[in-house]
Design a protein around this motif. Structure first.
Motif, short mmCIF file in Angstrom:
data_model
loop_
_atom_site.label_atom_id
_atom_site.label_comp_id
_atom_site.label_asym_id
_atom_site.label_seq_id
_atom_site.Cartn_x
_atom_site.Cartn_y
_atom_site.Cartn_z
N ALA A 6 0.82 -1.16 0.08
CA ALA A 6 -0.13 0.15 -0.17
C ALA A 6 1.02 1.12 0.12
O ALA A 6 1.92 1.25 0.92
N ALA A 7 0.40 2.30 -0.75
CA ALA A 7 1.36 3.36 -0.90
C ALA A 7 0.86 4.10 0.44
O ALA A 7 -0.01 4.26 1.05
N PHE A 8 1.95 5.02 1.18
CA PHE A 8 1.69 5.44 2.37
C PHE A 8 1.26 7.12 2.00
O PHE A 8 1.62 7.70 1.04
N ASN A 9 0.27 7.30 2.74
CA ASN A 9 -0.15 8.80 2.81
C ASN A 9 0.76 9.54 3.55
O ASN A 9 0.98 9.26 4.48
N LYS A 10 0.99 10.72 3.09
CA LYS A 10 1.72 11.76 3.92
C LYS A 10 0.95 12.82 4.31
O LYS A 10 0.05 13.60 3.59
N ILE A 11 1.01 13.54 5.62
CA ILE A 11 0.26 14.55 5.80
C ILE A 11 0.97 15.85 5.04
O ILE A 11 2.32 16.08 4.99
N PRO A 12 -0.07 16.66 4.49
CA PRO A 12 0.50 17.70 3.49
C PRO A 12 0.98 18.70 4.34
O PRO A 12 1.01 19.02 5.46
N ALA A 13 2.23 19.15 4.07
CA ALA A 13 3.27 20.07 4.63
C ALA A 13 2.43 21.25 5.14
O ALA A 13 1.42 22.00 4.51
N GLY A 14 2.63 21.84 6.49
CA GLY A 14 1.99 23.01 6.70
C GLY A 14 0.47 22.94 7.13
O GLY A 14 -0.13 23.83 7.54
N GLN A 15 -0.12 21.43 7.18
CA GLN A 15 -1.40 21.38 7.26
C GLN A 15 -1.77 20.98 8.63
O GLN A 15 -1.00 20.30 9.20
N GLU A 16 -2.98 21.32 9.40
CA GLU A 16 -3.24 20.82 10.69
C GLU A 16 -3.77 19.27 10.56
O GLU A 16 -3.47 18.26 11.30
N PHE A 17 -4.62 19.11 9.72
CA PHE A 17 -5.21 17.79 9.35
C PHE A 17 -4.57 16.97 8.19
O PHE A 17 -4.02 17.66 7.30
N SER A 18 -4.96 15.59 8.19
CA SER A 18 -4.27 14.89 7.12
C SER A 18 -4.97 14.70 5.72
O SER A 18 -4.36 14.65 4.74
N ARG A 29 -14.41 4.50 9.47
CA ARG A 29 -13.19 4.80 8.74
C ARG A 29 -12.45 5.38 9.46
O ARG A 29 -12.74 6.34 10.40
N ALA A 30 -10.93 4.81 9.80
CA ALA A 30 -10.15 5.41 10.63
C ALA A 30 -8.78 5.40 10.17
O ALA A 30 -8.27 4.70 9.49
N ALA A 31 -8.07 6.25 10.65
CA ALA A 31 -6.59 6.57 10.06
C ALA A 31 -5.94 6.91 11.12
O ALA A 31 -6.27 7.62 12.32
N LEU A 32 -4.82 6.37 11.17
CA LEU A 32 -3.36 6.68 12.38
C LEU A 32 -2.66 7.85 11.51
O LEU A 32 -2.05 7.53 10.47
N VAL A 33 -2.64 8.92 12.21
CA VAL A 33 -2.13 10.03 11.52
C VAL A 33 -0.61 10.34 12.20
O VAL A 33 -0.86 10.70 13.40
N GLY A 34 0.32 10.68 11.50
CA GLY A 34 1.60 11.08 12.01
C GLY A 34 2.53 10.09 12.50
O GLY A 34 3.29 10.24 13.39
N VAL A 35 2.31 8.96 11.76
CA VAL A 35 3.25 7.84 12.13
C VAL A 35 5.04 8.46 11.76
O VAL A 35 5.04 8.97 10.43
N ASP A 36 5.67 8.08 12.44
CA ASP A 36 7.18 8.47 12.41
C ASP A 36 7.93 7.21 12.42
O ASP A 36 7.69 6.08 12.96
N VAL A 37 9.34 7.21 11.85
CA VAL A 37 10.47 6.15 12.11
C VAL A 37 11.13 6.52 13.22
O VAL A 37 11.94 7.47 13.54
N PRO A 77 -10.37 -1.37 6.54
CA PRO A 77 -9.09 -1.26 7.01
C PRO A 77 -8.22 0.09 7.26
O PRO A 77 -8.86 1.05 6.87
N ILE A 78 -7.68 0.06 8.36
CA ILE A 78 -7.07 1.22 8.85
C ILE A 78 -6.01 2.08 7.83
O ILE A 78 -5.15 1.31 7.25
N ALA A 79 -6.18 3.27 7.67
CA ALA A 79 -5.33 3.90 6.77
C ALA A 79 -4.28 4.62 7.71
O ALA A 79 -4.42 4.71 8.84
N VAL A 80 -2.97 4.64 7.00
CA VAL A 80 -1.89 5.28 7.72
C VAL A 80 -1.39 6.55 7.09
O VAL A 80 -1.15 6.39 5.72
N TYR A 81 -1.22 7.61 7.79
CA TYR A 81 -0.49 8.73 7.29
C TYR A 81 0.77 9.09 8.12
O TYR A 81 0.74 9.28 9.25
N ILE A 82 1.71 9.12 7.30
CA ILE A 82 3.26 9.40 8.00
C ILE A 82 3.26 10.84 7.98
O ILE A 82 2.83 11.60 7.40
N ALA A 83 4.35 10.95 9.00
CA ALA A 83 4.74 12.42 9.29
C ALA A 83 5.25 13.04 7.96
O ALA A 83 5.91 12.54 7.25
N THR A 84 4.92 14.34 7.76
CA THR A 84 5.68 15.24 6.54
C THR A 84 6.79 14.85 6.10
O THR A 84 7.13 14.55 5.02
#
Lengths: 282, 263
Positions: free
Chosen positions: B39-51, B143-151, B91-98
């Motif tokens: 699955a392609a990872f979604n990224k939080i758009p730069a400078g945005q409060e929400f995903s 529908r749920a997403a985990l937003v801001g996952v970091d490495v 299925p849960i979506a994942v948004y990684i940190a910018t």
């Protein structure tokens, strides 16, 4: 080889015997599924009328154990058919926890044959039931009215025999069954609780019937529906619709039944709606 | 003529042979399923409060009953939370940190967190909203997403039990938040939504596909359970009767004990 087979058989039989429930005999009232869950109070001529009428209209027969009002669905419904609205001494494997019974025999009996002082007589005695004006009764009523997850598709009722509360009705959520029990058990003055609330299966056909019935009723009787609840309850079980609650007039009651009768795939409509004028007299 | 012992022996032998054949067929058919596409990872758009996972954030409001959360509940008389009683969980979506390099996050890492959170969500809501497999009438889609996952930093092998393989790159959930919405499973119409900003993942990491007993991974498990629990808290608060609704429900509820039925 013979020895091995016989040991295996013995083991299998003994394991089976351990799993089965015990055979018991008790005094019972042969009711219809609809009336037994409505808990129409003591077994009066009115209750008998309800049992016979709803059974005639298609409701399945069930057994109500007189000593504690536990409702049992039985495996051999044919044995009950002739006896709806009557009393009987029944024998079989009864599992109170899930409300099922493997019926072995049924002997019709008159209530006069139940000895005085027998716990089975309690449900027959109108004086044993608490009046709705009773403080404990009112507390229970209020607690159940405030349950958060009750919808148009759930109906929970109760009655009080001495300090025993009998919970009954139908719900689409398992949590409502336990929540009702937990709320009532904390009320002072309640000693024991019989939980006859049935959790309804969530078949897709039944859900479609629920949605259609609500849409039809809301269109013509919108004043009985509001954002978080409704005066009319729509219980759907295996294609049957049971209408419950209170409406203002007999015309509204008839209109509700008429609307539900035109719901596709619904088998029977049991109109158990109360009309306000008669309900107010209670 | 065969005696009884012979007959019994032959029957047992036949049964064993059938069983052996069935097992052989069963084993031979258990070919591994084709690998799921990554699955392609979604990224939080730069400078945005929400995903951007939710369709609309404008109606979200702080909720006094659920701290650090913004919520929305439809007040439509015909389509609100009380009009539904079953849920399909997507299925849960994942948004990684910018600023995260997405190549460092493996498919097994994504699965580790999404599987656990999906399971926790189902556990938290299922007794109030039975979880069903397919959409239908009176059914919501969650529908749920985990937003801001970091490495996170590499996991020392000594931190893991010998039977647990570490992920290539552990996931840091210190700044994670949860975005969730409930929509009508048939029409997609939004019924409720929640953005949970509570800082539950501080100090927690996911370093193995199966969360181990190691402290910071156990902390991650606890955090996911708490996020799921807060979704349930939100649903409970949305169902609690207050004000005029409570008055009307109280007035309307008349048990059928000894009642007259209008037939």
């Amino acid at each position: 080889m013979k020895k091995t087979s016989s040991i295996l058989c013995t083991l299998l039989f003994s394991a089976g015997a351990g799993i089965g429930a015990e055979i018991s005999t008790f005094h019972a009232y042969v009711d219809s599924d609809v009336c037994s869950r409505l808990m129409l109070g003591p077994i009066t001529s009115e209750r008998i009328g309800c049992s016979q009428q709803t059974h005639k209209d298609g409701a399945l027969p069930v057994l109500v154990r007189l000593q504690d009002n536990t409702v049992f669905d039985v495996n051999k419904q044919k044995m009950l058919k002739e006896h709806v609205g009557k009393f009987a001494s029944v024998t079989g494997e009864a599992k109170a926890q899930n409300g099922t019974m493997k019926l072995e025999s049924l002997i019709p009996e008159e209530t006069s044959s139940i000895p005085q002082g027998d716990p089975a007589r309690r449900l027959l005695d109108v004086r044993m039931f608490r009046a709705p004006s009773d403080k404990v009764f009112e507390k229970i009523r209020h607690e159940l009215a405030m349950m958060p997850y009750i919808t148009t598709y759930d109906f929970i009722s109760f009655n009080m025999v001495g300090s025993e509360v009998i919970l009954t009705g139908w719900t689409v959520r398992n949590t409502n069954r336990s929540e009702a029990y937990n709320r009532v058990k904390t009320i002072e003055g309640v000693e024991t609780i019989i939980n006859n609330i049935e959790v309804l299966p969530l078949g897709s056909m039944d859900n479609q019937i629920r949605a259609n019935a609500r849409a039809k009723l809301q269109r013509v009787l919108s004043r009985y529906f509001w954002g978080s609840g409704s005066d009319i309850k729509i219980v759907v079980k295996n294609g049957d619709i049971i209408l419950l609650g209170t409406v203002a007039t007999k015309q509204d009651s008839d209109l509700a039944a008429l609307q539900c009768n035109s719901v596709p795939s619904a088998f029977h409509v049991f109109n158990m709606l109360r009309v306000e004028s008669s309900a107010a007299r209670q | 003529m065969l005696n009884n012992d012979d007959v019994s022996g032959k029957i047992v032998a036949c049964c064993l042979a059938v069983l052996l054949v069935a097992m052989t067929i069963g084993c031979s058919q258990s070919t591994p399923p084709p690998a799921a596409p990554k699955a392609a990872f979604n990224k939080i758009p730069a400078g945005q409060e929400f995903s951007g996972f939710l369709k609309d954030y404008s109606a979200l409001q702080p909720n006094p009953n659920v701290e650090s959360a913004l919520t929305y509940v439809s007040s439509d008389a015909q389509k609100n939370l009380r009009s539904y009683f079953a849920i399909v969980v997507d299925p849960i979506a994942v948004y990684i940190a910018t600023d995260v390099d997405e190549t460092k996050i493996s498919e097994s890492s994504r699965k580790a967190v999404t599987n656990y959170f999906e399971h926790a969500l189902k556990n938290a809501v299922s007794d109030a909203f039975p979880v069903v497999e397919s959409p239908g009438p009176l059914t919501l889609r969650l529908r749920a997403a985990l937003v801001g996952v970091d490495v996170g930093g590499a996991v020392p092998a000594a931190d893991l039990p010998p039977d647990v393989g570490p992920l290539d790159h552990p996931l840091n959930i210190a700044k994670l938040r949860v975005e969730m919405e409930l929509v009508d499973s048939e029409t997609g119409e939004r019924i409720a939504a929640m953005v949970d900003k509570s800082n539950l993942g501080a100090g927690a990491e996911v370093g193995a596909e199966y969360f181990s007993r190691v402290e910071r991974f156990a902390a991650a498990r606890e955090a996911f359970d708490q996020w799921a629990g807060r979704v349930r808290e939100f649903l409970d608060s949305a169902h609690t009767l207050t004000g005029q609704d409570a008055e009307r429900a109280d007035k309307a509820y008349k048990p059928y004990g000894a009642a007259t039925v209008s037939k």
